[in-house]
Design an enzyme around this catalytic site. Structure first.
Site, PDB file in Angstrom:
ATOM      1  N   LYS A 296       1.024  -1.431  -0.198  1.00 13.79           N
ATOM      2  CA  LYS A 296       0.223   0.009  -0.138  1.00 13.79           C
ATOM      3  C   LYS A 296       0.981   1.184   0.106  1.00 13.79           C
ATOM      4  CE  LYS A 296      -3.407   2.077   2.783  1.00 13.79           C
ATOM      5  NZ  LYS A 296      -4.662   2.212   3.697  1.00 13.79           N
ATOM      6  N   LYS A 349      -1.890  -1.129  -4.034  1.00 13.70           N
ATOM      7  CA  LYS A 349      -3.239  -0.414  -4.131  1.00 13.70           C
ATOM      8  C   LYS A 349      -1.879   0.437  -3.792  1.00 13.70           C
ATOM      9  CE  LYS A 349      -5.928   2.058  -0.425  1.00 13.70           C
ATOM     10  NZ  LYS A 349      -7.038   1.763   0.900  1.00 13.70           N
TER      11      LYS A 349
HETATM   12  C1  PBG Z   1      -7.398   4.056   5.184  1.00 14.88           C
HETATM   13  C2  PBG Z   1      -7.993   3.432   4.124  1.00 14.88           C
HETATM   14  C3  PBG Z   1      -7.446   4.153   2.933  1.00 14.88           C
HETATM   15  C4  PBG Z   1      -7.908   3.812   1.897  1.00 14.88           C
HETATM   16  C5  PBG Z   1      -8.850   2.810   2.214  1.00 14.88           C
HETATM   17  N1  PBG Z   1      -8.334   2.490   3.914  1.00 14.88           N
HETATM   18  C6  PBG Z   1      -6.962   5.592   3.024  1.00 14.88           C
HETATM   19  C7  PBG Z   1      -5.722   5.730   3.441  1.00 14.88           C
HETATM   20  O1  PBG Z   1      -4.921   5.160   3.850  1.00 14.88           O
HETATM   21  O2  PBG Z   1      -5.099   7.071   3.905  1.00 14.88           O
HETATM   22  C8  PBG Z   1      -8.557   3.783   0.983  1.00 14.88           C
HETATM   23  C9  PBG Z   1      -9.287   3.545  -0.199  1.00 14.88           C
HETATM   24  C10 PBG Z   1      -9.735   4.584  -1.530  1.00 14.88           C
HETATM   25  O3  PBG Z   1      -9.047   5.869  -1.846  1.00 14.88           O
HETATM   26  O4  PBG Z   1     -10.424   5.081  -2.310  1.00 14.88           O
HETATM   27  N2  PBG Z   1      -7.047   2.450   6.536  1.00 14.88           N
END
Ligand code: PBG
Length: 428
Positions: A296, A349
């Protein structure tokens, strides 16, 4: 036509429960002869056989035996069939050149819809989608400004309707993201494991209404943290790893107890997969899967999501735990940890800007792979479509197909419902 790329037919029925949208159904057009305008000039010697009209129904049988048919042909009474088609003319001025001496012409397999469908390497079906849904305590559905078509759904009303619509077109997996009231946010995010909190309560209600629904949850503290971070923040701004993991284990167990099928740590703390696996097993949830956000990245593509949940970090950024977008090899370090700690699914991601990471992981791990087409990716395609700069539906389907081609088994996408409707031939 969508069917040539996505292996679906627009003639499929709209009742699609359990339908495999991968099955390519050729249209009748592929099966008919095309009449040639000059076919009358080639006459059969004697009309012993009825004239075969290329586009008509099957001709009436003559009652002749096989031997009589063979004898007639041997005697020169050849039954009529559509003529050899004339060579199509090139436009005036086309240069006359000798054909290139090519041993291979890759365009051959792209010549017709039937050939293209036969040799399509990647397919996509509603079963591959996980539908992320935003929920809140309210009764109304609140539109999310930066994500046209997405809402914070009332957990008892709008959510149920949305899930029912998704299931109608074969999407039977969802992931929940809660908008938590500010009054419940604390520095240690303890609301995350409140068994009567929004997420556990919603899971129990969904499981009651839709026992067959696969429910994924997000494991991270940011919706519950008064600092807007995924972990506990020390006074000097450091995100505390092991203490956060302790909270995440309690969060995952609370979600599993409510009935979650797959818990998905998205926090990027070190060692959380192994710790969560241990906590789940100790609590009797050996059957619950862990989908780890393995790679991520600290991405700006999450902006609309943070608006949706009002979960922007109140200071700084997430670069001390989420990965540097510049890094490729580092993803393998995370893969090795998650594999050895017992992850069931590895997630990458964002999605489209990180296809190389998906492919790398696909080539280096036998585990199932998930790709998250995140909020910013969704919003860009929506915006382009609304401004009529791109064909929204085609770009949506192509982006999803490309994630599959790169190696994703499942895709978390806000387009899940819209794309599944498209795959099932339902135009809206
Ligand atoms: C946070 C989380 C995020 C997303 C999913 N879980 C945002 C972040 O890490 O700040 C992002 C998903 C998206 O942008 O569609 N645990």
């Amino acid at each position: 036509m969508a069917s040539t790329i996505f292996s679906t037919s627009s003639s499929l029925p709209t009742a699609v429960k359990g339908l495999d949208c991968n099955t390519y159904k050729p249209t009748l057009g592929n099966l008919r002869f095309i009449a040639s305008p000059n076919r009358k000039s080639i006459a059969a010697p004697k009309p012993l056989f009825p004239v075969v009209k290329a586009t008509s129904d099957v001709p009436v049988k003559t009652g002749l035996s096989d031997a009589e048919c063979e004898a007639a042909v041997a005697a020169g009474n050849v039954p009529e069939a559509p003529p050899v088609p004339p060579t199509p003319l090139a436009p005036a001025g086309t240069p006359v050149v000798p054909s290139l001496p090519l041993s291979r012409r890759p365009r051959r397999t792209r010549r017709s819809p039937a050939l293209r469908a036969a040799f399509q390497e990647t397919s996509i079906s509603p079963a591959n989608f996980v539908y992320p849904l935003f929920i809140h305590e309210g009764e109304e559905d609140t539109p999310i400004g930066a994500m046209p078509g997405c809402y914070r759904l009332g957990w008892r009303h709008g959510l149920l309707e949305e899930v029912a619509k998704a299931r109608d077109v074969g999407v039977n997996s969802i992931v929940l993201f809660p908008k938590v009231p500010d009054a419940l946010k604390t520095p240690t995010g303890d609301e995350a494991y409140n068994e009567y909190g929004l997420v556990p309560r919603t899971i129990r209600m969904l499981k009651d209404k839709f026992p067959g629904l696969a429910i994924y949850t997000d494991v991270a503290l940011d919706p519950y943290s008064s600092d807007g971070h995924d972990g506990i923040v020390r006074e000097d701004g450091v995100i505390m790893n092991d203490e956060t993991v302790h909270q995440l284990c309690k969060q995952a167990v609370a979600q599993a107890r409510a009935g979650a099928d797959v818990v998905s740590p998205s926090d990027m703390m070190d060692g959380r997969v192994g710790a969560i696996r241990g906590a789940l097993d100790d609590a009797g949830f050996q059957h619950v899967l862990i989908m780890s956000y393995t790679a991520k990245y600290a991405s700006s593509f999450y902006g609309p999501f943070r608006e949706a949940l009002d979960s922007n970090p109140h200071f700084g950024d997430k670069k001390t735990y989420q990965m540097n977008p510049a890094n490729y090899r580092e993803a393998l370090v995370e893969v090795h940890e998650d594999e050895s700690e017992g992850a069931d699914i590895l997630l990458v991601k964002p999605g489209l800007p990180y296809l190389d990471i998906i492919r790398q992981i696909r080539d280096n791990s036998p585990l199932p792979i998930a790709a998250y087409q995140v909020s910013g990716e969704y919003s860009m395609i929506k915006a382009g479509g609304i401004l009529k700069m791109i064909d929204e539906e085609k770009v949506m389907m192509e982006s999803l197909l490309c994630l599959r081609r790169a190696g994703a088994d499942i895709i978390l996408t806000y387009f899940a419902l819209q794309a599944a409707r498209c795959l099932c031939g339902e135009k809206r």
